[in-house]
Design a protein around this motif. Sequence first.
Motif, short mmCIF file in Angstrom:
data_model
loop_
_atom_site.label_atom_id
_atom_site.label_comp_id
_atom_site.label_asym_id
_atom_site.label_seq_id
_atom_site.Cartn_x
_atom_site.Cartn_y
_atom_site.Cartn_z
N HIS A 33 36.05 12.16 56.51
CA HIS A 33 35.51 11.66 55.25
C HIS A 33 36.26 10.51 54.60
CE1 HIS A 33 33.49 15.58 55.51
NE2 HIS A 33 32.52 14.97 54.88
N ILE A 34 37.51 10.34 54.91
CA ILE A 34 38.30 9.31 54.23
C ILE A 34 37.78 7.93 54.61
CG2 ILE A 34 40.18 9.05 55.93
CD1 ILE A 34 42.07 9.21 53.40
N PRO A 35 37.64 7.03 53.66
CA PRO A 35 37.09 5.71 53.95
C PRO A 35 37.94 4.91 54.95
CG PRO A 35 36.97 6.14 51.60
CD PRO A 35 37.81 7.23 52.20
N THR A 36 37.28 4.05 55.67
CA THR A 36 37.94 3.16 56.62
C THR A 36 38.99 2.34 55.91
OG1 THR A 36 35.92 3.04 57.91
CG2 THR A 36 37.53 1.29 58.27
N PRO A 69 51.10 5.52 49.59
CA PRO A 69 50.52 6.85 49.81
C PRO A 69 49.26 7.07 48.98
CG PRO A 69 52.55 7.02 48.54
CD PRO A 69 52.36 5.57 48.88
N PHE A 70 48.35 7.87 49.55
CA PHE A 70 47.10 8.19 48.86
C PHE A 70 46.87 9.70 48.85
CE2 PHE A 70 42.39 8.74 49.16
CZ PHE A 70 42.11 8.43 47.85
N MET A 71 46.90 10.31 50.03
CA MET A 71 46.70 11.76 50.16
C MET A 71 47.76 12.32 51.09
SD MET A 71 42.64 12.61 50.65
CE MET A 71 42.84 14.38 50.47
N TYR A 83 47.75 16.98 48.39
CA TYR A 83 48.20 16.00 47.40
C TYR A 83 47.20 14.85 47.37
CZ TYR A 83 52.54 18.56 48.05
OH TYR A 83 53.48 19.56 48.13
N HIS A 84 46.80 14.43 46.18
CA HIS A 84 45.84 13.34 46.07
C HIS A 84 46.25 12.48 44.88
CE1 HIS A 84 42.10 11.14 45.51
NE2 HIS A 84 41.69 11.61 46.67
N MET A 85 46.77 11.31 45.18
CA MET A 85 47.27 10.44 44.11
C MET A 85 46.13 9.93 43.22
SD MET A 85 50.43 10.72 44.48
CE MET A 85 51.03 9.49 43.33
N GLY A 86 44.93 9.85 43.75
CA GLY A 86 43.80 9.38 42.96
C GLY A 86 43.49 10.29 41.78
N VAL A 124 40.84 27.67 50.86
CA VAL A 124 40.73 26.21 50.88
C VAL A 124 39.26 25.80 50.99
CG1 VAL A 124 41.38 24.08 52.08
CG2 VAL A 124 43.00 26.00 51.98
N PRO A 125 38.71 25.11 49.99
CA PRO A 125 37.31 24.66 50.04
C PRO A 125 37.22 23.34 50.83
CG PRO A 125 38.26 24.11 47.92
CD PRO A 125 39.33 24.81 48.70
N LEU A 126 37.07 23.47 52.14
CA LEU A 126 37.12 22.29 53.01
C LEU A 126 36.09 21.23 52.64
CD1 LEU A 126 37.75 24.10 56.41
CD2 LEU A 126 39.35 22.59 55.20
N ALA A 127 34.87 21.64 52.35
CA ALA A 127 33.83 20.65 52.02
C ALA A 127 34.22 19.86 50.76
CB ALA A 127 32.48 21.33 51.82
N LEU A 128 34.78 20.53 49.78
CA LEU A 128 35.19 19.84 48.55
C LEU A 128 36.35 18.88 48.82
CD1 LEU A 128 34.94 19.42 45.50
CD2 LEU A 128 36.47 21.40 45.20
N ILE A 129 37.29 19.29 49.64
CA ILE A 129 38.41 18.41 49.99
C ILE A 129 37.90 17.19 50.75
CG2 ILE A 129 40.61 18.20 51.22
CD1 ILE A 129 40.63 19.99 48.61
N GLY A 130 36.95 17.39 51.63
CA GLY A 130 36.34 16.25 52.33
C GLY A 130 35.66 15.30 51.37
N GLU A 131 34.93 15.85 50.41
CA GLU A 131 34.26 15.00 49.42
C GLU A 131 35.29 14.26 48.56
OE1 GLU A 131 30.67 15.20 46.12
OE2 GLU A 131 31.18 17.02 47.25
N LEU A 132 36.35 14.95 48.17
CA LEU A 132 37.41 14.31 47.40
C LEU A 132 38.03 13.15 48.18
CD1 LEU A 132 39.33 14.23 44.94
CD2 LEU A 132 40.75 15.93 46.14
N ALA A 133 38.26 13.36 49.46
CA ALA A 133 38.85 12.31 50.31
C ALA A 133 37.96 11.07 50.37
CB ALA A 133 39.10 12.84 51.72
N SER A 134 36.66 11.26 50.22
CA SER A 134 35.71 10.15 50.37
C SER A 134 35.52 9.33 49.10
CB SER A 134 34.34 10.70 50.79
OG SER A 134 33.68 11.32 49.70
#
Length: 151
Positions: A33-36, A69-71, A83-86, A124-134
């Motif tokens: 999910h993380i952007p290019t 760093p970002f995540m 960890y998510h700096m955003g 761990v809510p994987l789908a939510l973490i994926g969405e957060l990463a995006s």
Amino acid sequence: MQSTAPTPELYLTELPEERQQIMADLRAVILRHIPTGFEEVMGYGMLGYAVPHTLYPAGYHCDPKQPLPFMGIASQKNHIAVYHMGIYADEVLLNWFKEEYPRHSKFKLDMGKSCIRFKKAEHVPLALIGELASKMTPQEWIELYESVLKR
């Protein structure tokens, strides 16, 4: 618990067996999910996702030799950490995450400024973490980072 593993693959193999699968799943969902433009790195003893020097030559202000760093994800002694700096720097993103979390988990949110902690793998809510990463591109993160740094 900081690792000295030089690669993400080695980091995962060094984890306790009961943490290996969830950490591999977290890594996979973030990579999907993380952007290019973000780069997977080993940093600060954990798996990290950063803006490489090729996109942001200045690097991290605390240590310019390090990419921005970002995540990050880590298997700590008593929890699994994301960890998510955003979410630390962007109140709108933080509020979105806090509002979404109960839709993805029945467990109480355990969170610091940029750290989200999960006591057990099944929490761990994987789908939510994926969405957060995006939610943020490298360029958006650079702009936000620089705006916060200038304050």
